[in-house]
Design a protein around this motif. Structure first.
Motif, PDB file in Angstrom:
ATOM      1  N   GLN A 138      33.426 -82.319  29.188  1.00 42.91           N
ATOM      2  CA  GLN A 138      33.382 -82.958  27.744  1.00 42.91           C
ATOM      3  C   GLN A 138      33.626 -82.013  26.404  1.00 42.91           C
ATOM      4  O   GLN A 138      32.885 -81.367  26.484  1.00 42.91           O
ATOM      5  CB  GLN A 138      32.189 -84.508  26.916  1.00 42.91           C
ATOM      6  CG  GLN A 138      32.724 -84.541  25.415  1.00 42.91           C
ATOM      7  CD  GLN A 138      34.101 -85.466  25.709  1.00 42.91           C
ATOM      8  OE1 GLN A 138      34.434 -86.273  26.293  1.00 42.91           O
ATOM      9  NE2 GLN A 138      34.949 -85.293  24.580  1.00 42.91           N
ATOM     10  N   PHE A 139      34.776 -81.542  26.136  1.00 44.85           N
ATOM     11  CA  PHE A 139      34.868 -80.412  25.777  1.00 44.85           C
ATOM     12  C   PHE A 139      35.621 -80.509  23.606  1.00 44.85           C
ATOM     13  O   PHE A 139      35.291 -82.036  23.258  1.00 44.85           O
ATOM     14  CB  PHE A 139      36.915 -80.097  25.682  1.00 44.85           C
ATOM     15  CG  PHE A 139      37.012 -78.899  26.690  1.00 44.85           C
ATOM     16  CD1 PHE A 139      35.976 -77.873  27.092  1.00 44.85           C
ATOM     17  CD2 PHE A 139      36.996 -79.327  28.342  1.00 44.85           C
ATOM     18  CE1 PHE A 139      36.246 -76.879  27.934  1.00 44.85           C
ATOM     19  CE2 PHE A 139      37.125 -78.562  29.449  1.00 44.85           C
ATOM     20  CZ  PHE A 139      36.782 -77.877  29.253  1.00 44.85           C
ATOM     21  N   SER A 140      35.539 -80.394  23.084  1.00 45.11           N
ATOM     22  CA  SER A 140      35.732 -80.501  21.646  1.00 45.11           C
ATOM     23  C   SER A 140      36.384 -80.504  21.101  1.00 45.11           C
ATOM     24  O   SER A 140      37.966 -80.129  21.710  1.00 45.11           O
ATOM     25  CB  SER A 140      35.257 -78.864  20.737  1.00 45.11           C
ATOM     26  OG  SER A 140      33.907 -77.880  21.043  1.00 45.11           O
ATOM     27  N   THR A 141      37.180 -81.083  19.858  1.00 53.60           N
ATOM     28  CA  THR A 141      38.546 -81.559  20.207  1.00 53.60           C
ATOM     29  C   THR A 141      39.644 -80.060  19.694  1.00 53.60           C
ATOM     30  O   THR A 141      38.650 -78.861  19.704  1.00 53.60           O
ATOM     31  CB  THR A 141      38.638 -81.858  18.133  1.00 53.60           C
ATOM     32  OG1 THR A 141      38.010 -81.034  17.643  1.00 53.60           O
ATOM     33  CG2 THR A 141      37.725 -83.335  18.683  1.00 53.60           C
ATOM     34  N   GLN A 142      40.862 -80.140  20.206  1.00 50.25           N
ATOM     35  CA  GLN A 142      41.430 -79.289  20.202  1.00 50.25           C
ATOM     36  C   GLN A 142      41.728 -78.595  18.753  1.00 50.25           C
ATOM     37  O   GLN A 142      41.864 -76.392  18.548  1.00 50.25           O
ATOM     38  CB  GLN A 142      43.360 -79.955  19.971  1.00 50.25           C
ATOM     39  CG  GLN A 142      43.767 -78.475  20.188  1.00 50.25           C
ATOM     40  CD  GLN A 142      43.531 -78.111  21.212  1.00 50.25           C
ATOM     41  OE1 GLN A 142      43.769 -78.656  22.007  1.00 50.25           O
ATOM     42  NE2 GLN A 142      43.887 -76.136  21.515  1.00 50.25           N
ATOM     43  N   LEU A 143      41.314 -79.171  17.318  1.00 49.53           N
ATOM     44  CA  LEU A 143      41.557 -78.320  16.336  1.00 49.53           C
ATOM     45  C   LEU A 143      39.924 -77.609  15.801  1.00 49.53           C
ATOM     46  O   LEU A 143      40.037 -76.812  15.224  1.00 49.53           O
ATOM     47  CB  LEU A 143      41.248 -79.705  14.624  1.00 49.53           C
ATOM     48  CG  LEU A 143      41.481 -78.737  13.262  1.00 49.53           C
ATOM     49  CD1 LEU A 143      42.285 -77.735  12.719  1.00 49.53           C
ATOM     50  CD2 LEU A 143      41.019 -79.655  12.350  1.00 49.53           C
ATOM     51  N   ASN A 144      39.015 -77.394  16.766  1.00 51.79           N
ATOM     52  CA  ASN A 144      38.144 -77.537  16.732  1.00 51.79           C
ATOM     53  C   ASN A 144      37.848 -76.098  17.545  1.00 51.79           C
ATOM     54  O   ASN A 144      37.417 -74.884  17.449  1.00 51.79           O
ATOM     55  CB  ASN A 144      36.403 -78.537  16.926  1.00 51.79           C
ATOM     56  CG  ASN A 144      36.206 -78.928  16.223  1.00 51.79           C
ATOM     57  OD1 ASN A 144      36.377 -78.853  14.959  1.00 51.79           O
ATOM     58  ND2 ASN A 144      35.466 -80.001  16.174  1.00 51.79           N
ATOM     59  N   TRP A 145      38.716 -75.591  18.544  1.00 50.91           N
ATOM     60  CA  TRP A 145      38.539 -75.012  19.341  1.00 50.91           C
ATOM     61  C   TRP A 145      39.613 -73.807  19.318  1.00 50.91           C
ATOM     62  O   TRP A 145      39.244 -72.871  19.007  1.00 50.91           O
ATOM     63  CB  TRP A 145      39.702 -75.761  20.901  1.00 50.91           C
ATOM     64  CG  TRP A 145      39.535 -75.087  22.046  1.00 50.91           C
ATOM     65  CD1 TRP A 145      41.130 -73.686  21.996  1.00 50.91           C
ATOM     66  CD2 TRP A 145      38.773 -74.491  22.498  1.00 50.91           C
ATOM     67  NE1 TRP A 145      41.207 -72.793  23.479  1.00 50.91           N
ATOM     68  CE2 TRP A 145      39.269 -73.198  23.731  1.00 50.91           C
ATOM     69  CE3 TRP A 145      37.061 -74.769  23.263  1.00 50.91           C
ATOM     70  CZ2 TRP A 145      38.595 -72.923  25.073  1.00 50.91           C
ATOM     71  CZ3 TRP A 145      37.305 -74.484  24.161  1.00 50.91           C
ATOM     72  CH2 TRP A 145      37.854 -73.389  25.475  1.00 50.91           C
ATOM     73  N   ILE A 146      40.245 -74.302  18.095  1.00 55.55           N
ATOM     74  CA  ILE A 146      41.157 -73.585  17.269  1.00 55.55           C
ATOM     75  C   ILE A 146      40.903 -72.642  16.019  1.00 55.55           C
ATOM     76  O   ILE A 146      40.763 -71.295  16.269  1.00 55.55           O
ATOM     77  CB  ILE A 146      42.043 -74.536  16.713  1.00 55.55           C
ATOM     78  CG1 ILE A 146      43.383 -74.463  18.344  1.00 55.55           C
ATOM     79  CG2 ILE A 146      43.186 -72.938  16.362  1.00 55.55           C
ATOM     80  CD1 ILE A 146      45.280 -75.433  17.677  1.00 55.55           C
ATOM     81  N   LEU A 147      39.576 -73.564  15.315  1.00 55.20           N
ATOM     82  CA  LEU A 147      38.773 -72.847  14.344  1.00 55.20           C
ATOM     83  C   LEU A 147      37.845 -71.820  15.125  1.00 55.20           C
ATOM     84  O   LEU A 147      37.639 -70.398  14.161  1.00 55.20           O
ATOM     85  CB  LEU A 147      38.813 -74.076  13.542  1.00 55.20           C
ATOM     86  CG  LEU A 147      39.162 -74.715  12.752  1.00 55.20           C
ATOM     87  CD1 LEU A 147      39.251 -75.504  11.836  1.00 55.20           C
ATOM     88  CD2 LEU A 147      40.128 -73.795  11.563  1.00 55.20           C
ATOM     89  N   GLY A 148      37.360 -71.926  15.968  1.00 57.13           N
ATOM     90  CA  GLY A 148      35.755 -71.504  16.493  1.00 57.13           C
ATOM     91  C   GLY A 148      37.347 -69.895  17.334  1.00 57.13           C
ATOM     92  O   GLY A 148      36.520 -69.107  17.308  1.00 57.13           O
TER      93      GLY A 148
END
Length: 335
Positions: free
Chosen positions: A166-176
């Motif tokens: 289970q990964f984080s959402t794509q938006l969270n991934w980009i912000l991270g």
């Protein structure tokens, strides 16, 4: 790196020192992710880690200052404060980036530090580029490739390699990923300015003590504004205390001391070569302790970053060798 290991005990100790420094950094990323998943506030961790690091370094700083350190001036303290702002900003960005994405992504993007350092060194005329020189072209091309690899890691997460997780959402991934890039940028600014400060004030332990002490102040103010619940500041004899102690002793104090000592012994080029090792350590530890699998985008982007990273190092190493040969030739001609 093999030639440094084979260089005898004088080279083996810095080699082992940098391996240990990268191991503590990778462990730090995994510990941070675990702690935040367990409900420990990231800003509180930064404040406690910085405060404890300065407390543990105090006796060593006092001893070095009394024995060999130059006098503390207002100018020196202002320099330490600016270094502390870079350190605290990098720490906060790193914690946010790891929380939103993953330790593996944060470790991969840290390989942008040499590229950012090279760009900043060009801006402040600490590095030169001769466009007709192949080594200079390699440095520029490597910088562009590294930054391109970072965009791949941030914008393309890709399917997991191995079992489905289970990964984080794509938006969270980009912000991270953006926060991790900011961490690399602040770290590069710290490298550039530290080189200047260390020439004027060579007492390493004293510099690190004031950096950690002064970092506690802005981090504390930021945390007091962000963390309104007083219970989040409470530390019990559980995982939270263990995480803070590891962050203070291993990930902050020990890592910075080892890196500073190795830079003094072997130079920044030697230390920079160990950055990709951090990706390996972090990926293994994340898989073991967090159950995280490596994403295809992280793998592809990480490889691109490492290729660009070593292109910069190769160009820099070749330039230094050419400068040494020119210097020897100049001495012979004078004779």
């Amino acid at each position: 790196m093999v030639r440094w290991v084979n260089g005898g005990r004088g080279k083996l100790l810095p080699f082992l020192g940098m391996l240990l420094a990268m191991l503590t950094q990778s462990g730090s990323m995994v510990v941070i992710k675990f702690a935040m998943t367990d409900g420990i506030n990231k800003y509180v961790m930064v404040v406690y880690s910085m405060a404890l690091s300065s407390f543990f370094l105090l006796p060593f700083a006092l001893f070095q200052h009394r024995s060999e350190g130059p006098p503390l001036t207002f100018s020196a303290l202002c320099s330490f404060l600016l270094l502390a702002l870079f350190v605290s900003s990098a720490q906060i960005m790193s914690y946010i980036g790891i929380e939103l994405s993953s330790p593996t992504l944060a470790s991969a993007i840290l390989n942008l530090v040499p590229a950012f350092t090279f760009v900043l060194a060009l801006i402040f005329r600490m590095e030169k580029v001769e466009w007709r020189n192949f080594s200079s072209e390699a440095k520029v091309l490597g910088t562009v490739v590294s930054i391109s690899g970072a965009f791949v890691v941030i914008l393309y997460k890709g399917p997991p390699i191995g079992m489905k997780v289970q990964f984080s959402t794509q938006l969270n991934w980009i912000l991270g990923g953006i926060c991790c890039v900011a961490d690399s940028l602040f770290t590069s600014m710290w490298y550039i300015y530290q080189a200047s400060v260390a020439k004027k004030y060579p007492a390493v332990t004293v510099i690190l003590f004031f950096q950690f002490l002064f970092s506690t102040i802005p981090c504390g103010i930021f945390a007091l504004i962000s963390v309104r619940d007083p219970t989040e500041w409470k530390l019990s004899f559980d995982a939270g205390l263990s995480v803070v102690l590891y962050q203070a002793i291993g990930a902050t104090m020990l890592r910075y001391v080892l890196c500073t000592w190795c830079v003094h012994r072997e130079g920044p080029l030697f230390c920079a070569m160990f950055k990709p090792v951090g990706i390996i350590f972090t990926a293994i530890m994340s898989a073991i302790f967090l159950g995280e699998n490596l994403g295809l985008g992280s793998l592809i982007g990480g490889v691109i970053i490492v290729v660009g990273f070593y292109a910069v190092l190769w160009g820099k190493s070749r330039e230094e060798n050419n400068d040494e040969k020119k210097g020897i030739t100049g001495i012979k001609n004078k004779k």
